[in-house]
Design a protein around this motif. Structure first.
Motif, PDB file in Angstrom:
ATOM      1  N   GLY A   1       0.781  -0.982  -0.002  1.00 27.79           N
ATOM      2  CA  GLY A   1       0.113   0.379   0.341  1.00 27.79           C
ATOM      3  C   GLY A   1       0.850   1.450  -0.061  1.00 27.79           C
ATOM      4  N   ASN A   2       2.051   1.885  -0.744  1.00 29.81           N
ATOM      5  CA  ASN A   2       2.997   2.449  -1.340  1.00 29.81           C
ATOM      6  C   ASN A   2       2.813   2.817  -1.859  1.00 29.81           C
ATOM      7  OD1 ASN A   2       4.601   2.346   2.183  1.00 29.81           O
ATOM      8  ND2 ASN A   2       4.967   0.723   1.181  1.00 29.81           N
ATOM      9  N   HIS A   3       2.585   5.015  -2.100  1.00 31.70           N
ATOM     10  CA  HIS A   3       3.476   5.803  -3.234  1.00 31.70           C
ATOM     11  C   HIS A   3       4.466   5.388  -2.760  1.00 31.70           C
ATOM     12  CE1 HIS A   3       2.243   8.449  -6.221  1.00 31.70           C
ATOM     13  NE2 HIS A   3       2.494   8.874  -5.369  1.00 31.70           N
ATOM     14  N   ILE A   4       4.770   5.334  -4.120  1.00 33.31           N
ATOM     15  CA  ILE A   4       6.319   6.124  -4.784  1.00 33.31           C
ATOM     16  C   ILE A   4       6.768   6.817  -5.590  1.00 33.31           C
ATOM     17  CG2 ILE A   4       8.854   5.227  -4.685  1.00 33.31           C
ATOM     18  CD1 ILE A   4       7.511   4.471  -1.988  1.00 33.31           C
ATOM     19  N   GLY A   5       6.556   7.916  -5.635  1.00 36.49           N
ATOM     20  CA  GLY A   5       7.100   8.849  -6.859  1.00 36.49           C
ATOM     21  C   GLY A   5       7.815   9.124  -7.743  1.00 36.49           C
ATOM     22  N   HIS A   6       7.450   9.496  -8.388  1.00 37.77           N
ATOM     23  CA  HIS A   6       8.562   9.386  -9.948  1.00 37.77           C
ATOM     24  C   HIS A   6      10.164  10.628  -9.860  1.00 37.77           C
ATOM     25  CE1 HIS A   6       7.466  13.476 -10.352  1.00 37.77           C
ATOM     26  NE2 HIS A   6       6.085  14.016  -9.045  1.00 37.77           N
ATOM     27  N   HIS A   7      10.752  10.067 -10.231  1.00 45.27           N
ATOM     28  CA  HIS A   7      11.573  10.287 -10.793  1.00 45.27           C
ATOM     29  C   HIS A   7      12.762  10.586  -9.203  1.00 45.27           C
ATOM     30  CE1 HIS A   7       9.877  12.419 -14.454  1.00 45.27           C
ATOM     31  NE2 HIS A   7      10.904  12.380 -14.475  1.00 45.27           N
ATOM     32  N   GLY A   8      12.356   9.351  -8.772  1.00 44.41           N
ATOM     33  CA  GLY A   8      12.825   8.725  -7.397  1.00 44.41           C
ATOM     34  C   GLY A   8      13.807   7.818  -8.175  1.00 44.41           C
ATOM     35  N   GLN A   9      14.955   7.333  -6.320  1.00 42.15           N
ATOM     36  CA  GLN A   9      15.864   7.143  -6.167  1.00 42.15           C
ATOM     37  C   GLN A   9      15.828   6.367  -4.850  1.00 42.15           C
ATOM     38  OE1 GLN A   9      20.241   7.491  -6.466  1.00 42.15           O
ATOM     39  NE2 GLN A   9      20.835   6.107  -7.475  1.00 42.15           N
ATOM     40  N   ILE A  10      15.587   4.742  -4.837  1.00 43.78           N
ATOM     41  CA  ILE A  10      15.859   4.323  -3.371  1.00 43.78           C
ATOM     42  C   ILE A  10      16.653   2.797  -4.047  1.00 43.78           C
ATOM     43  CG2 ILE A  10      14.862   2.431  -2.101  1.00 43.78           C
ATOM     44  CD1 ILE A  10      11.722   3.641  -2.895  1.00 43.78           C
ATOM     45  N   LYS A  11      17.900   3.901  -2.660  1.00 48.21           N
ATOM     46  CA  LYS A  11      18.952   2.394  -3.058  1.00 48.21           C
ATOM     47  C   LYS A  11      19.116   1.280  -2.404  1.00 48.21           C
ATOM     48  CE  LYS A  11      21.819   6.748  -3.496  1.00 48.21           C
ATOM     49  NZ  LYS A  11      22.915   7.827  -3.282  1.00 48.21           N
ATOM     50  N   ASP A  12      20.031   0.661  -2.068  1.00 47.26           N
ATOM     51  CA  ASP A  12      19.654  -0.700  -1.011  1.00 47.26           C
ATOM     52  C   ASP A  12      19.878  -0.578   0.245  1.00 47.26           C
ATOM     53  OD1 ASP A  12      20.911  -1.392  -3.489  1.00 47.26           O
ATOM     54  OD2 ASP A  12      23.070  -1.643  -2.902  1.00 47.26           O
ATOM     55  N   HIS A  13      18.811  -1.870   0.579  1.00 48.29           N
ATOM     56  CA  HIS A  13      18.842  -2.011   1.835  1.00 48.29           C
ATOM     57  C   HIS A  13      18.266  -1.566   2.657  1.00 48.29           C
ATOM     58  CE1 HIS A  13      22.224  -4.528   1.078  1.00 48.29           C
ATOM     59  NE2 HIS A  13      23.520  -3.491   0.957  1.00 48.29           N
ATOM     60  N   VAL A  14      16.584  -1.395   2.610  1.00 51.49           N
ATOM     61  CA  VAL A  14      15.515  -0.462   3.040  1.00 51.49           C
ATOM     62  C   VAL A  14      14.632  -0.957   2.902  1.00 51.49           C
ATOM     63  CG1 VAL A  14      14.574   2.255   2.357  1.00 51.49           C
ATOM     64  CG2 VAL A  14      16.872   2.050   1.448  1.00 51.49           C
ATOM     65  N   PHE A  15      13.582  -0.387   4.228  1.00 51.55           N
ATOM     66  CA  PHE A  15      12.358  -1.422   4.101  1.00 51.55           C
ATOM     67  C   PHE A  15      11.489   0.093   4.835  1.00 51.55           C
ATOM     68  CE2 PHE A  15       9.181  -3.036   6.616  1.00 51.55           C
ATOM     69  CZ  PHE A  15       9.939  -4.363   6.689  1.00 51.55           C
ATOM     70  N   PHE A  16      10.244   0.165   3.824  1.00 56.49           N
ATOM     71  CA  PHE A  16       9.869   0.871   4.061  1.00 56.49           C
ATOM     72  C   PHE A  16       8.150   0.023   4.119  1.00 56.49           C
ATOM     73  CE2 PHE A  16      11.262   3.204   0.963  1.00 56.49           C
ATOM     74  CZ  PHE A  16      11.004   4.514   0.373  1.00 56.49           C
ATOM     75  N   THR A  17       7.098   0.359   5.192  1.00 59.86           N
ATOM     76  CA  THR A  17       6.333  -0.689   6.073  1.00 59.86           C
ATOM     77  C   THR A  17       5.274   0.028   4.848  1.00 59.86           C
ATOM     78  OG1 THR A  17       6.063   1.365   7.137  1.00 59.86           O
ATOM     79  CG2 THR A  17       7.160  -0.524   8.830  1.00 59.86           C
ATOM     80  N   SER A  18       3.968   0.712   5.632  1.00 65.42           N
ATOM     81  CA  SER A  18       2.983   0.083   5.055  1.00 65.42           C
ATOM     82  C   SER A  18       2.491   1.698   4.987  1.00 65.42           C
ATOM     83  CB  SER A  18       2.089  -0.942   4.727  1.00 65.42           C
ATOM     84  OG  SER A  18       2.260  -2.433   5.390  1.00 65.42           O
ATOM     85  N   HIS A  19       1.124   2.334   3.748  1.00 70.95           N
ATOM     86  CA  HIS A  19       0.779   3.531   3.613  1.00 70.95           C
ATOM     87  C   HIS A  19       1.884   4.350   4.068  1.00 70.95           C
ATOM     88  CE1 HIS A  19      -3.073   0.989   3.487  1.00 70.95           C
ATOM     89  NE2 HIS A  19      -2.409   0.095   4.334  1.00 70.95           N
ATOM     90  N   ILE A  20       2.782   4.775   3.406  1.00 68.44           N
ATOM     91  CA  ILE A  20       3.640   5.707   3.179  1.00 68.44           C
ATOM     92  C   ILE A  20       3.967   6.146   1.932  1.00 68.44           C
ATOM     93  CG2 ILE A  20       6.172   5.698   3.103  1.00 68.44           C
ATOM     94  CD1 ILE A  20       6.386   3.628   4.470  1.00 68.44           C
ATOM     95  N   VAL A  21       3.672   7.618   1.741  1.00 68.88           N
ATOM     96  CA  VAL A  21       3.617   8.530   0.192  1.00 68.88           C
ATOM     97  C   VAL A  21       5.383   9.026   0.880  1.00 68.88           C
ATOM     98  CG1 VAL A  21       3.174  10.474  -0.706  1.00 68.88           C
ATOM     99  CG2 VAL A  21       1.144   9.576   0.801  1.00 68.88           C
ATOM    100  N   LEU A  22       5.828   8.743  -0.291  1.00 73.14           N
ATOM    101  CA  LEU A  22       7.463   8.931  -1.039  1.00 73.14           C
ATOM    102  C   LEU A  22       7.332   9.812  -2.117  1.00 73.14           C
ATOM    103  CD1 LEU A  22      10.186   9.428  -0.227  1.00 73.14           C
ATOM    104  CD2 LEU A  22      10.710   7.752  -1.771  1.00 73.14           C
ATOM    105  N   SER A  23       7.317  11.631  -1.858  1.00 70.06           N
ATOM    106  CA  SER A  23       7.585  12.385  -2.785  1.00 70.06           C
ATOM    107  C   SER A  23       7.568  12.232  -4.461  1.00 70.06           C
ATOM    108  CB  SER A  23       6.533  13.628  -2.732  1.00 70.06           C
ATOM    109  OG  SER A  23       5.766  13.013  -1.855  1.00 70.06           O
ATOM    110  N   GLY A  24       7.266  13.061  -5.586  1.00 68.50           N
ATOM    111  CA  GLY A  24       8.909  12.536  -6.086  1.00 68.50           C
ATOM    112  C   GLY A  24       9.827  13.584  -5.922  1.00 68.50           C
ATOM    113  N   HIS A  25      10.940  12.846  -6.858  1.00 67.24           N
ATOM    114  CA  HIS A  25      12.252  13.318  -6.763  1.00 67.24           C
ATOM    115  C   HIS A  25      12.913  13.401  -5.845  1.00 67.24           C
ATOM    116  CE1 HIS A  25      12.065  15.612 -11.571  1.00 67.24           C
ATOM    117  NE2 HIS A  25      10.861  15.830 -11.352  1.00 67.24           N
ATOM    118  N   CYS A  26      13.151  11.927  -5.245  1.00 74.21           N
ATOM    119  CA  CYS A  26      13.558  12.065  -3.197  1.00 74.21           C
ATOM    120  C   CYS A  26      14.445  11.538  -4.409  1.00 74.21           C
ATOM    121  CB  CYS A  26      12.573  11.427  -2.485  1.00 74.21           C
ATOM    122  SG  CYS A  26      11.201  12.603  -2.063  1.00 74.21           S
ATOM    123  N   VAL A  27      15.403  11.427  -3.311  1.00 75.94           N
ATOM    124  CA  VAL A  27      16.404  10.347  -2.757  1.00 75.94           C
ATOM    125  C   VAL A  27      16.468   9.474  -2.072  1.00 75.94           C
ATOM    126  CG1 VAL A  27      19.078   9.913  -2.898  1.00 75.94           C
ATOM    127  CG2 VAL A  27      17.617  11.238  -4.788  1.00 75.94           C
TER     128      VAL A  27
END
Length: 217
Positions: A134-160
């Motif tokens: 149930g997460n929203h991962i925004g456009h033009h972003g980058q998620i690097k290695d060894h990361v954990f998202f639980t639930s219902h998180i909004v990561l807006s656009g262009h985030c690193v």
């Protein structure tokens, strides 16, 4: 299709077995845990073998590996198993739910991406990343290695998002932010400015909180 060995025999491993069995072309053939935690020789009707010798029973030339572990110790536990299995010669699968929405996003290995995640165009996902449901991962972003998202998180656009980060349920990250290595974002926090490495951020707007010297998270 790959024949897959799953690391673990707790809830996350059981969920991985369910998802791979019902929503992938892969075949789970066994589970593995460290010898000191080997209490039973069977789980979900499949063998459980010691991780220390797993490659002699299920050689990496014939089998692939999946370590869908939690974010304990800021993902360091999962990273260790990931690196140890790579050192044994294993290649990893990733699981991406058929009920997730993607746009040909590059996704690394040993990722566990569950249902109802939306990953918008031009965002990349590194290795050993967990996106619970149930997460929203925004456009033009980058998620690097060894990361954990639980639930219902909004990561807006262009985030690193740098390595070893952890995001609590219902947290929100404003656009164009840099989430530094080892950031822990608390439940329902609203992050409105870039973070500092290994900081704990809580509240709305989120503020960096002191971490007791004895605290291991």
């Amino acid at each position: 299709m790959a024949k897959v060995v799953i690391f673990g025999v707790l809830d996350t491993a059981e969920l991985a077995h369910f998802y791979l069995t019902h929503d992938s072309e892969h075949e789970v053939v066994a589970f593995t845990v460290n010898q000191e935690y080997l209490k039973e020789v069977e789980f979900k009707g499949l063998p459980v073998v010691p991780f220390e010798t797993v490659e002699t029973i299920y050689p990496p030339q014939e089998f692939k590996f999946f370590a869908p572990m939690t974010g304990r110790k800021m993902n360091k536990n999962r990273e260790k198993v990931y690196l140890d299995a790579k050192a044994k010669g294993y290649e990893f699968i990733s699981y991406v739910s058929s009920k997730a929405t993607l746009f040909n996003n590059p996704i690394g290995e040993n990722c566990f991406i569950l249902e109802d995640n939306t990953i918008q165009p031009f965002t990349t996902i590194g290795n050993n990343v967990v996106l619970w449901s149930g997460n929203h991962i925004g456009h033009h972003g980058q998620i690097k290695d060894h990361v954990f998202f639980t639930s219902h998180i909004v990561l807006s656009g262009h985030c690193v998002v740098d390595s070893y980060c952890f995001f609590g349920v219902n947290s929100t990250i404003r656009d164009y932010l840099h989430i530094a290595e080892g950031t822990l974002v608390g439940m329902a926090a609203a992050v409105v400015k870039s973070t500092e490495p290994w900081g704990v951020y809580m509240g709305n707007p989120a503020e960096k909180k002191p971490v007791p010297s004895h605290k291991v998270y």
